[in-house]
Design a protein around this motif. Structure first.
Motif, PDB file in Angstrom:
ATOM      1  N   UNK A  26       0.838  -1.206   0.000  1.00 47.43           N
ATOM      2  CA  UNK A  26       0.000   0.000   0.000  1.00 47.43           C
ATOM      3  C   UNK A  26       0.870   1.251   0.000  1.00 47.43           C
ATOM      4  N   UNK A  27       1.976   1.216   0.722  1.00 46.14           N
ATOM      5  CA  UNK A  27       2.884   2.360   0.737  1.00 46.14           C
ATOM      6  C   UNK A  27       3.438   2.637  -0.659  1.00 46.14           C
ATOM      7  N   UNK A  28       3.836   1.585  -1.379  1.00 50.10           N
ATOM      8  CA  UNK A  28       4.381   1.767  -2.721  1.00 50.10           C
ATOM      9  C   UNK A  28       3.291   2.263  -3.666  1.00 50.10           C
ATOM     10  N   UNK A  51      11.678  -3.167  -7.643  1.00 46.95           N
ATOM     11  CA  UNK A  51      11.021  -3.643  -6.425  1.00 46.95           C
ATOM     12  C   UNK A  51       9.664  -2.976  -6.238  1.00 46.95           C
ATOM     13  N   UNK A  52       9.586  -1.670  -6.546  1.00 51.33           N
ATOM     14  CA  UNK A  52       8.303  -0.972  -6.459  1.00 51.33           C
ATOM     15  C   UNK A  52       7.316  -1.561  -7.450  1.00 51.33           C
ATOM     16  N   UNK A  53       7.765  -1.746  -8.696  1.00 51.58           N
ATOM     17  CA  UNK A  53       6.888  -2.290  -9.728  1.00 51.58           C
ATOM     18  C   UNK A  53       6.412  -3.695  -9.365  1.00 51.58           C
ATOM     19  N   UNK A  54       7.313  -4.508  -8.832  1.00 52.04           N
ATOM     20  CA  UNK A  54       6.954  -5.879  -8.467  1.00 52.04           C
ATOM     21  C   UNK A  54       5.899  -5.900  -7.364  1.00 52.04           C
ATOM     22  N   UNK A  55       6.066  -5.073  -6.349  1.00 49.37           N
ATOM     23  CA  UNK A  55       5.124  -5.085  -5.238  1.00 49.37           C
ATOM     24  C   UNK A  55       3.765  -4.521  -5.637  1.00 49.37           C
ATOM     25  N   UNK A  56       3.751  -3.519  -6.510  1.00 48.42           N
ATOM     26  CA  UNK A  56       2.463  -2.973  -6.962  1.00 48.42           C
ATOM     27  C   UNK A  56       1.728  -4.004  -7.802  1.00 48.42           C
TER      28      UNK A  56
END
Length: 331
Positions: A26-28, A51-56
């Protein structure tokens, strides 16, 4: 496999594929929405863009919706993303509040202190609670009035964090930390020779013991009863049991108008004068009030209480006898 079984299998597969939504996802998501791109969000968070793209993307899979419309040049919120963004903000804000409350609880500033109280004199207790409120304004105090045995049992079981007790020298399984001393007062007939003394001292107790002593039944307050009778026996006198102490008004009226007798008590604040009765302070013994606590390091709310007790402006009487043990608990 029929249609109902297919639908059931589909739901089961979907449930098993869904994992918990993580706060960092949620933060990303919020960072990308606010920065307008994955690269700038990664710079803001301090991690690599992949890492941001993967988590989103993982968040999108877990929620089953597309949060961003992506192109080679632009990233912007989808309709679902716009709808979910306020909810993500709310979840992150709630998580922040939870951490803040947990930190306050750890420090004791916003916790709950469960304290067993005693009946009058109340001025010291009020000063103590005022000191506690000034030191930890968000600390809640739940004051409970219980019989002595119930107070001690509640501390042992953990239902109370501490309890104030008077004239108690030992309590199995508990630590007793002296916090203040209250002077005792004698009420005796105005015509008695000792009424001419401004202060009654231990050597006077033998002379007082010639009169019947009015005390409440021992089962009502064993420590106080034993304190007085023990002081008389230490002075070489055996107390003569008199009529039981009932109330100030009844007992002092009887001392002034009936057959000579005397009593001892520890609160004269607001007490009106009684005809033919002399009230004199007793030099010794004093009435010690202690905190009964469980052994071991105190929790944060109790640490605040111990610090408030230790402040000289909250308690006017000397507490040297309990200072060392109190420092040990506060360490």
């Amino acid at each position: 496999m029929n249609q109902q079984q297919l639908a059931s299998a589909e739901i089961t597969d979907r449930d098993q594929s869904e994992g918990p939504v993580e706060l960092r996802q949620l933060q990303y998501f919020v960072a990308v929405a606010e920065e307008g791109g994955f690269g700038r969000a990664a710079e803001r968070i301090g991690i690599v863009q992949s890492a941001v793209s993967q988590q989103v993307r993982r968040l999108e899979r877990e929620l089953g919706v597309v949060l961003f419309e992506r192109s080679t040049r632009h990233v912007h919120l989808s309709g679902a993303g716009e709808r979910l963004l306020p909810e993500a903000h709310a979840v992150l804000a709630a998580a922040h509040r939870t951490r803040r409350v947990a930190a306050d609880l750890l420090s004791g500033d916003a916790g709950l202190l469960r304290l067993g109280g005693v009946q009058g004199p109340g001025d010291r207790i009020y000063r103590l609670l005022n000191e506690l409120s000034a030191a930890a304004p968000h600390l809640q105090v739940r004051l409970r009035r219980l019989a002595l045995a119930d107070r001690l049992a509640a501390v042992r079981s953990g239902r109370l964090d501490a309890a104030l007790v008077r004239a108690l020298h030992s309590a199995p399984g508990l630590e007793l930390l002296p916090v203040w001393n209250d002077p005792l007062y004698v009420a005796l007939p105005h015509s008695h020779p000792l009424a001419a003394q401004p202060i009654l001292r231990p050597e006077h107790l033998e002379q007082l013991a010639e009169l019947p002593l009015r005390l409440a039944p021992r089962e009502n307050n064993p420590p106080f009863h034993d304190l007085i009778t023990g002081a008389l026996r230490a002075a070489g006198a055996e107390p003569i049991p008199g009529q039981p102490f009932t109330s100030f008004q009844e007992t002092l009226t009887a001392i002034g108008t009936s057959a000579p007798s005397w009593t001892v008590f520890y609160d004269v604040v607001g007490l009106p004068p009684f005809p033919q009765v002399a009230l004199r302070p007793l030099a010794e013994p004093a009435l010690t009030t202690s905190l009964a606590v469980r052994p071991g390091p105190p929790g944060p709310p109790l640490r605040h209480l111990l610090r408030a007790v230790a402040r000289p402006d909250s308690m006017s009487e000397s507490r040297e006898s309990g200072a060392g043990r109190r420092r040990t608990l506060e360490a």
